[in-house]
Motif scaffolding. Structure first.
Motif, PDB file in Angstrom:
ATOM      1  N   MET A   1      26.665  48.740  50.507  1.00 57.22           N
ATOM      2  CA  MET A   1      27.600  48.812  49.384  1.00 57.22           C
ATOM      3  C   MET A   1      27.499  47.508  48.580  1.00 57.22           C
ATOM      4  SD  MET A   1      30.757  48.089  48.067  1.00 57.22           S
ATOM      5  CE  MET A   1      31.717  47.315  49.357  1.00 57.22           C
ATOM      6  N   ARG A   2      27.421  47.661  47.293  1.00 54.66           N
ATOM      7  CA  ARG A   2      27.259  46.489  46.437  1.00 54.66           C
ATOM      8  C   ARG A   2      28.441  46.403  45.476  1.00 54.66           C
ATOM      9  NH1 ARG A   2      21.680  46.021  43.428  1.00 54.66           N
ATOM     10  NH2 ARG A   2      21.094  45.159  45.459  1.00 54.66           N
ATOM     11  N   PHE A   3      28.937  45.242  45.380  1.00 52.97           N
ATOM     12  CA  PHE A   3      29.992  45.045  44.366  1.00 52.97           C
ATOM     13  C   PHE A   3      29.847  43.641  43.781  1.00 52.97           C
ATOM     14  CE2 PHE A   3      33.032  42.190  46.461  1.00 52.97           C
ATOM     15  CZ  PHE A   3      32.618  42.255  47.778  1.00 52.97           C
ATOM     16  N   VAL A   4      30.559  43.445  42.715  1.00 53.73           N
ATOM     17  CA  VAL A   4      30.516  42.125  42.056  1.00 53.73           C
ATOM     18  C   VAL A   4      31.859  41.427  42.309  1.00 53.73           C
ATOM     19  CG1 VAL A   4      30.422  40.928  39.847  1.00 53.73           C
ATOM     20  CG2 VAL A   4      28.886  42.837  40.298  1.00 53.73           C
ATOM     21  N   HIS A   5      31.745  40.224  42.864  1.00 54.85           N
ATOM     22  CA  HIS A   5      32.940  39.417  43.149  1.00 54.85           C
ATOM     23  C   HIS A   5      33.064  38.328  42.079  1.00 54.85           C
ATOM     24  CE1 HIS A   5      34.850  36.122  45.924  1.00 54.85           C
ATOM     25  NE2 HIS A   5      35.692  36.596  45.007  1.00 54.85           N
ATOM     26  N   THR A   6      34.166  38.364  41.379  1.00 55.87           N
ATOM     27  CA  THR A   6      34.423  37.321  40.373  1.00 55.87           C
ATOM     28  C   THR A   6      35.929  37.022  40.366  1.00 55.87           C
ATOM     29  OG1 THR A   6      34.237  36.726  38.039  1.00 55.87           O
ATOM     30  CG2 THR A   6      34.626  39.042  38.529  1.00 55.87           C
ATOM     31  N   ALA A  55      23.068  46.152  38.230  1.00 57.56           N
ATOM     32  CA  ALA A  55      22.857  46.097  39.670  1.00 57.56           C
ATOM     33  C   ALA A  55      23.346  47.373  40.359  1.00 57.56           C
ATOM     34  CB  ALA A  55      23.586  44.892  40.250  1.00 57.56           C
ATOM     35  N   GLY A  56      23.966  48.253  39.627  1.00 57.85           N
ATOM     36  CA  GLY A  56      24.483  49.470  40.228  1.00 57.85           C
ATOM     37  C   GLY A  56      25.615  49.192  41.187  1.00 57.85           C
ATOM     38  N   ALA A  57      26.436  48.240  40.850  1.00 61.80           N
ATOM     39  CA  ALA A  57      27.546  47.871  41.744  1.00 61.80           C
ATOM     40  C   ALA A  57      28.575  48.988  41.779  1.00 61.80           C
ATOM     41  CB  ALA A  57      28.193  46.582  41.263  1.00 61.80           C
ATOM     42  N   ALA A  58      29.245  49.102  42.938  1.00 62.38           N
ATOM     43  CA  ALA A  58      30.272  50.134  43.083  1.00 62.38           C
ATOM     44  C   ALA A  58      31.511  49.770  42.275  1.00 62.38           C
ATOM     45  CB  ALA A  58      30.634  50.288  44.550  1.00 62.38           C
ATOM     46  N   PHE A  59      31.797  48.486  42.228  1.00 66.69           N
ATOM     47  CA  PHE A  59      32.954  48.046  41.452  1.00 66.69           C
ATOM     48  C   PHE A  59      32.840  46.537  41.203  1.00 66.69           C
ATOM     49  CE2 PHE A  59      34.042  48.034  45.935  1.00 66.69           C
ATOM     50  CZ  PHE A  59      34.553  46.760  46.144  1.00 66.69           C
ATOM     51  N   VAL A  60      33.637  46.125  40.258  1.00 69.97           N
ATOM     52  CA  VAL A  60      33.775  44.691  39.998  1.00 69.97           C
ATOM     53  C   VAL A  60      35.173  44.309  40.477  1.00 69.97           C
ATOM     54  CG1 VAL A  60      33.910  42.897  38.239  1.00 69.97           C
ATOM     55  CG2 VAL A  60      32.243  44.747  38.012  1.00 69.97           C
ATOM     56  N   LEU A  61      35.221  43.331  41.391  1.00 71.33           N
ATOM     57  CA  LEU A  61      36.511  42.906  41.930  1.00 71.33           C
ATOM     58  C   LEU A  61      36.866  41.541  41.331  1.00 71.33           C
ATOM     59  CD1 LEU A  61      38.873  43.287  43.828  1.00 71.33           C
ATOM     60  CD2 LEU A  61      37.478  42.289  45.653  1.00 71.33           C
ATOM     61  N   VAL A  62      37.952  41.516  40.551  1.00 72.13           N
ATOM     62  CA  VAL A  62      38.381  40.250  39.924  1.00 72.13           C
ATOM     63  C   VAL A  62      39.575  39.735  40.710  1.00 72.13           C
ATOM     64  CG1 VAL A  62      38.993  39.120  37.767  1.00 72.13           C
ATOM     65  CG2 VAL A  62      37.718  41.271  37.727  1.00 72.13           C
ATOM     66  N   CYS A  63      39.377  38.597  41.398  1.00 71.18           N
ATOM     67  CA  CYS A  63      40.388  38.127  42.347  1.00 71.18           C
ATOM     68  C   CYS A  63      41.390  37.184  41.684  1.00 71.18           C
ATOM     69  CB  CYS A  63      39.709  37.456  43.527  1.00 71.18           C
ATOM     70  SG  CYS A  63      38.781  38.629  44.493  1.00 71.18           S
ATOM     71  N   GLY A  64      42.116  37.722  40.747  1.00 72.89           N
ATOM     72  CA  GLY A  64      43.240  36.969  40.207  1.00 72.89           C
ATOM     73  C   GLY A  64      42.920  36.158  38.959  1.00 72.89           C
ATOM     74  N   ASP A  65      44.002  35.810  38.228  1.00 73.66           N
ATOM     75  CA  ASP A  65      43.896  34.991  37.020  1.00 73.66           C
ATOM     76  C   ASP A  65      42.957  35.595  36.000  1.00 73.66           C
ATOM     77  OD1 ASP A  65      45.674  33.404  38.257  1.00 73.66           O
ATOM     78  OD2 ASP A  65      44.392  31.629  38.431  1.00 73.66           O
ATOM     79  N   VAL A  66      43.104  36.909  35.779  1.00 76.86           N
ATOM     80  CA  VAL A  66      42.338  37.528  34.693  1.00 76.86           C
ATOM     81  C   VAL A  66      42.757  36.873  33.371  1.00 76.86           C
ATOM     82  CG1 VAL A  66      41.891  39.678  33.479  1.00 76.86           C
ATOM     83  CG2 VAL A  66      42.178  39.665  35.972  1.00 76.86           C
TER      84      VAL A  66
END
Lengths: 385, 927
Positions: A1-6, A55-66
């Motif tokens: 599983m691929r996702f983007v962590h930002t 990258a075909g990521a499953a989701f982008v996870l934005v960990c706060g302070d958008v």
């Protein structure tokens, strides 16, 4: 599983050293560099969206302070929604300390809700969210600006180990106690609890925000801070990246992608001689991408009147090219001490010479009379047009 | 700088002239108007300032009229270490030539020469001082602007700092002194501050910007804080709402239970109330029965009391009848006594009246006798008065007539005496007795007797028979005799007029008249005395008759027995008796009236007692009837039984009520009621609280939603950035402003200090020279600009501007000459005075001559050049070199050679000395 962590997009942030304009015109980003800086933050978001899509990521996870604040204006919200709309990958937004899920939460505001694209989910309720079959995100959102517990630890404590075949990603916001051992802060994330949860399989990756520099835990590199995608301050270490994470039940392979284009550079310089001034001149001239660079100078040393005038000219000249050049006064220790050459250069006689001599005496380093030095610089300018 | 010689060619009216000047002291160039004095000075300015290519107006004007030649000037000058000959020609074949003689010989031409000379002059000469020390023609000799002069400043600096002073940069121009550094510093300061110190320009703008930024920042910060407070408030409201709602639910159950209990208690409460009502009613009935029985008892007692009262009143009436009769008897006796007393009083009063009348008649009779006597005396006096008045009427000699007679008699005596004195006298003497006749009278002479006879008229002496002698007086004597006769005749006539025989008779008549007048006066006063109290005699008589008539009316009973005192005593006794009788009559009357009152009181009392007895009887009868009726209605025994029965019933009802109430009290209904009321209040309050919290919640939510669209964060960020920028700008501008002020203050302070130090030596020098003109009491005030502000002479201080033109001119000249005396010889410039001192009187002119000498006496003192067309003004200058100027005409115009005149030396100077004019003949130049 691929996702983007930002994390820590900080949309709506302004920096005062990027310029201001008079208060009566306030209401949006102020100053030309300010506006470009705001645009650059949105560009970084779009860039990471493209990376996720590619990258075909499953989701982008934005960990706060958008957002920089719950009270950003509707224009900031609207532009953010436009940038999110360019994503094809689903996006998960976690409220952080800057945009907590309190009564004023921007992520619940009508203007955000109206414009928010359908593939965007706001993780404003704590607990487990199934984002795809076999993929769960455990959200530990901030509910107020000053939580009284370790929100991540609270979520982890309530979890049982993940069912087989299910990958769990914890989304949290805040500093680990190892990074900022502040005993008085009740919201510190206890690293021991996090490590234990990873060990016993309750979660498989702990995605954190709040720290604008990218960071990975030395013991278990599945505990990570993504850092801000676009620099926000001079003291950040290696900002401007997003993490592309390939996760399975045992390990995470993390690829770092660069999206930030701005630089905030602090430069310490000792200035005592003309050579030092030359070196500073050369250093400033050598920076690339000056229009996207803010420089903060910490200057130390002792200059003569003439050298000080040259320094002023030099900084003014480079200041036009850079987004910002400022001398950090509280940390600088730059003395202007007129020397005999300055006195000779004035070429004064009679009472004017007496007046100059008096000012020189007052301007001596042991007197510390800054006003006398300023007066001498003015005299210098008046005598040598 | 020193000028050695100046040569002009084709310069205005001068064809070709060279003037040699004294190197030291005063050179006086004297000559008529238009001879070219002023041209000489103007030519020097052109030589130094104008390039040979210049075609300035003053150069074009310097070209001589009608001559095709360019003006040319040549001067030999030494300045600093240099000495050079400098020559220029303009307009026609312009050229510049410099022949540098010292320190090293060098020759230059053209622009190079001009530049070199300019450099030399800039280096060695204070050109501003050169201008300042000059007095132009036709301008008042005012104050020279000496404040900023380099050479003077250096000289004063030297003087101020003493002989061992620093002498900074001697021989070098001082850029700070005059290139406007202070002015630029002032301009810099004015960028930030007005002269009064208020912020202006950039500083003001920076202050305004910072203030506005602070206000904006405060506004945004406050708004943001308000939003944050609302966020916190929303959280709090959520929690409070949940809590209050839970409390409200729990409270609802409690209220229901209490309400049930309260309803049960209330029905029992109503029963207790009913029992209490019954008890009260029974008690009321018992009370009324007791009251009826008590009323019957009272009635019976009243009947008995009424009977007693009737008996008492009847007894009292009977007792009173006896008293009534006694009173009437007393009254009748007093009435009789009163009548008797009244009769006695009347009789006594009549007796007293009779006695009084007897006294009046006796008094009238005495008065009548007195009046009759007075009437008699009046008649006597009137008769005497009439007799005296008759005598008076007959008297013809009054006082005046008598006096006239006396005068006439005296005149007669005087005339006789005069006649007798002047009359011839006949002295007769006879040895023996002789008888002779004189005027018919016989006269006997005794022997030896001599008798003298006056001869008043003719006298006839005769010795009878012997001799008849007729003696006649002379003419004068006859006249005197006539006078005597005349007087006698007048006297006789007067007596005849008065009806008297002679003077003696007149005197007697007069005395008789006076006597009659005195008697008349006596009679009149007697009359007045007698008539006192009456108008006249008739009135007196009328009074007498009135009294007599009165007496005639009375019976003559007492007539003749007029012992008035006895009569009066009898009258007094009778009156006293009458008064006593009247008193007794009044007393009897009062006693009678008292008795009458007593009888009336007794009548009234009898009536009252009778009425009271009747009332008592009636009351008794009524009460008896009432009792009878009541007993017929309800006998006394029935009343007693009813009272007992009702009292028992009332006791029963009260006991029942007490029992019920005690039972209810055991269940504490008050507490239950209080709890119910409280529970209802709590429920109401909780409902209100919920409503309030919901309202606040809605308001806060609304505000937060609105705030979301305001973008307060962005506004605050912008405001912070602006505040930061405004603060930095303000700090920077403030620093610059402070620096400008600091520099300005330092410069002006030092400049003022230096100038103050210059004032003293300059003033000493000016005063030294000015005292020569104005005397030793002079002192001057000089400001920091080295201007004379006040002159004090003989203790009187006058502002410079208020001085006379002459005094201003003289002080101005002294100041310039003081400069010339002060400045270093190396720095000195010639003082040029073009026809000044027009306002100065001859005495002061002579003194000014001494000033010139004193100012130029020192070795190396500056040159002084005086141009004048009135040389007598400057005759007083002792050490002057006088150079007479004559017109320098072109050879063709020249009428006569002038060289001899021109070379005439002044005073005793040798011919070759400086101060000569060489009018050089030379061939006219080609155009």
């Amino acid at each position: 599983m691929r996702f983007v962590h930002t994390a820590d997009w900080q949309l709506g942030m302004t920096r005062r050293y990027l310029g201001a304009r008079p208060a009566k015109e306030a209401g949006g980003p102020t100053g030309e560099a300010q506006a470009r800086f705001a645009g650059a933050r949105l560009d970084a978001v779009r860039a990471l969206g493209r990376i996720a899509d590619d990258a075909g990521a499953a989701f982008v996870l934005v960990c706060g302070d958008v957002f920089e604040s719950n009270l950003v204006g509707p224009d900031v919200v609207a532009r953010a929604c436009e940038a999110l709309a360019s994503f094809r990958t689903p996006v998960l937004l976690l409220p952080g300390n800057h945009d907590p899920a309190d009564a004023a939460c921007v992520l619940r505001r009508p203007d955000f809700a109206r414009r928010c694209p359908p593939h965007v989910t706001v993780l404003d309720t704590p607990g487990v969210h199934e984002v795809a079959p076999g993929v769960e995100v455990v959200a530990a959102p901030w509910r107020s600006k000053h939580p009284l517990t370790d929100l991540v630890g609270e979520q982890l404590a309530a979890l049982s180990p993940a069912p087989r075949g299910t990958l769990r990603v914890l989304a949290g916001h805040g500093e680990l106690d190892v990074l900022d051992p502040d005993d008085d802060e009740p919201a510190r994330i206890r690293r021991d609890g996090v490590l234990a949860a990873l060990r016993d399989g309750r979660v498989h990756y702990v995605a954190l925000g709040d720290r604008h520099s990218a960071w990975a835990d030395a013991v278990d590199d599945r505990i990570r801070h993504a850092g801000t995608p676009e620099v926000t301050d001079f003291d950040e270490v290696d900002p401007g990246h997003v993490l592309v994470v390939d996760l399975d039940e045992h390990a995470a392979r993390v690829r770092t992608e660069t999206v930030g284009r701005w630089r905030f550079v602090r430069h310490d310089a000792a200035l005592d001689t003309d050579d030092d001034l030359d070196a500073l001149d050369v250093w400033l001239a050598a920076r690339p991408d000056k229009e996207r660079t803010a420089v903060r100078l910490v200057l130390r040393g002792t200059l003569s009147l003439r050298q000080r005038t040259r320094l002023d000219d030099l900084l003014a000249g480079h200041g036009h090219a850079y987004a910002s050049v400022e001398v950090l006064e509280p940390h600088s220790d730059l003395a202007t001490v007129p020397d005999d050459a300055d006195l000779d250069a004035l070429d004064l006689h009679g009472f004017a010479a007496d007046a100059a001599a008096e000012l020189f005496a007052a301007a001596a380093p042991e007197q510390g009379d800054a006003e006398a030095r300023d007066a001498l610089r003015l005299l210098h300018r008046l005598v040598t047009p | 700088m020193r000028l050695h010689r100046v040569r002009l060619r084709d310069f205005r009216g001068v064809h070709d002239r060279e003037v040699v000047l004294a190197e030291h002291g005063v050179t006086v160039l004297q000559g008529d108007n238009e001879v070219g004095k002023t041209s000489t000075v103007a030519a020097l300015d052109l030589l130094f300032d104008a390039a040979d290519s210049s075609r300035r107006a003053d150069i074009r004007h310097a070209q001589p009229a009608g001559v095709d030649a360019g003006p040319e000037v040549e001067a030999e000058v030494s300045t600093g270490p240099y000495r050079f000959v400098y020559r220029k020609r303009w307009l026609r074949r312009p050229s510049t030539e410099l022949d540098l003689l010292e320190p090293t010989r060098q020759q230059l031409t053209g622009a190079e020469a001009h530049a070199r000379v300019t450099a030399i002059l800039d280096e060695t000469m204070d050109r501003v001082l050169w201008r300042a020390l000059r007095v132009e023609q036709h301008t008042a000799v005012g104050q020279a602007d000496l404040g900023g002069q380099d050479a003077l400043t250096r000289a004063l600096d030297r003087a101020a700092s003493g002989p061992t002073g620093p002498g900074t940069g001697a021989g070098r121009p001082d850029p700070a002194a005059d290139d406007g550094l202070v002015a630029r510093a002032v301009d810099e300061l004015r960028r930030y501050r007005t002269p009064s110190g208020r912020a202006t320009g950039e500083l003001r703008a920076a202050e305004v910007r910072r203030a506005e930024a602070e206000a904006e920042h405060e506004r945004c910060r406050a708004a943001l804080e308000a939003v944050e407070r609302d966020v916190v408030a929303r959280d709090r409201l959520d929690a409070e709402l949940a809590g209050v709602r839970a409390r409200r639910r729990a409270h609802g159950d409690e209220v229901a239970a209490l309400e049930d209990r309260w309803a049960a208690l209330q029905s029992r409460l109503r029963e207790v109330d009913a029992a209490r009502g019954r008890a009260v009613l029974a008690r009321e009935r018992a009370t009324s029965a007791r009251e009826r029985r008590e009323a019957r008892d009272a009635l019976v007692a009243a009947v008995d009391a009424d009977a007693a009262t009737a008996a008492e009143t009847a007894a009292a009436l009977a007792v009173h009848e006896a008293e009534h009769v006694a009173a009437r008897d007393v009254r009748d006796a007093r009435r009789a006594a009163d009548a008797a007393a009244r009769a006695e009083a009347t009789a006594a009063r009549r007796a007293a009246d009779a006695a009084t009348r007897a006294v009046g008649a006796a008094r009238d009779r005495a008065e009548l006798a007195d009046l009759a006597e007075r009437l008699r005396r009046v008649a006597d006096a009137e008769a005497g008065l009439a007799a005296a008045e008759r005598v008076l009427a007959g008297a013809s000699v009054d006082h005046d007539a008598l006096a006239e007679l006396e005068d006439l008699a005296r005149d007669l005596l005087r005339a006789e005496a005069a006649r007798d004195a002047a009359a011839a006298r006949v002295e007769l003497s006879a040895p023996g007795a002789l008888t002779l006749v004189v005027d018919g009278e016989e006269l006997t002479l005794a022997p030896g007797e001599t008798r003298t006879l006056p001869v008043a008229g003719s006298r006839a002496l005769s010795v009878p028979g012997v001799l008849d002698v007729r003696v006649r007086p002379g003419l004068d004597e006859a006249g005197r005799d006539d006078a005597v006769r005349e007087r006698a005749r007048e006297l006789a006539e007067a007596c005849e007029d008065l009806g008297v025989a002679d003077l003696e008779a007149a005197r007697a008549a007069r005395r008789a008249a006076d006597d009659a007048a005195r008697r008349a006066g006596e009679h009149r006063s007697a009359l007045a005395r007698e008539l006192v109290g009456h108008a006249d005699a008739a009135a007196l008589r009328a009074a007498h008759d009135a009294v007599r008539d009165r007496l005639e009316g009375l019976d003559a009973a007492g007539a003749g027995d007029d012992d008035l005192a006895a009569l009066r005593a009898a009258a007094d006794a009778a009156r006293t008796a009458a008064e006593d009788a009247a008193v007794r009559a009044d007393e009897a009357d009062a006693a009678c009236r008292a008795a009458e009152d007593a009888v009336r009181d007794a009548d009234t009392r009898a009536a009252v007692l009778a009425e009271r007895a009747a009332d008592a009887r009636h009351a008794h009868a009524r009460r008896v009837e009432e009792l009878r009726a009541a007993r017929a209605d309800e006998p006394d025994e029935a009343l007693g039984e009813a009272e007992t029965a009702r009292r028992d019933r009332a006791r029963d009802a009260e006991r029942e009520h007490e029992a019920l109430a005690a039972a209810l009290a055991d269940d504490d209904p008050d507490t239950v009621e209080a709890r119910v009321v409280n529970a209802r209040g709590v429920a109401e309050r909780l409902a209100g609280e919920v409503a309030r919290l919901e309202r606040e919640h809605a308001e806060t939510t609304g505000r937060l939603q609105a705030a979301g669209h305001q973008g307060w964060h962005d506004q605050l960020a912008a405001a912070e950035a602006e505040l930061d920028a405004a603060g930095r700008e303000h700090d920077a501008v403030t620093r610059r402003a402070a620096a400008a002020r600091r520099l300005h203050d330092a410069l002006t302070r030092h400049r003022d200090r230096v100038r103050r130090s210059y004032v003293a030596p300059f003033r000493a020098q000016v005063e030294r020279l000015a005292r020569i003109v104005f005397g030793p009491s002079l002192s001057l005030e000089i400001d920091e600009e080295l201007r004379i502000t006040h002159r004090t002479l003989d203790g009187t201080t006058v502002a410079f501007g208020a001085l006379s033109s002459g005094a201003q001119e003289q002080l101005g000249l002294c100041a310039r000459l003081a400069c010339a005396a002060l400045v270093d010889p190396a720095d000195g410039v010639p003082v040029v005075i073009d026809d000044a001192l027009g306002h100065t009187d001859p005495e002061r002119l002579a003194r000014l001559g001494a000033v010139f000498t004193a100012a130029t006496a020192a070795a190396g003192a500056a040159q002084v050049v005086v141009l004048t067309c009135t040389p007598e003004r400057y005759h007083g200058i002792g050490a002057a070199t006088v150079v007479p100027l004559a017109p320098s005409r072109r050879p063709a115009e020249r009428g006569a050679p002038v060289r001899d005149e021109a070379l005439r030396p002044a005073d005793d100077l040798p011919a070759a000395a400086p101060g000569t004019v060489l009018d050089l003949p030379r061939a006219p130049r080609a155009g």
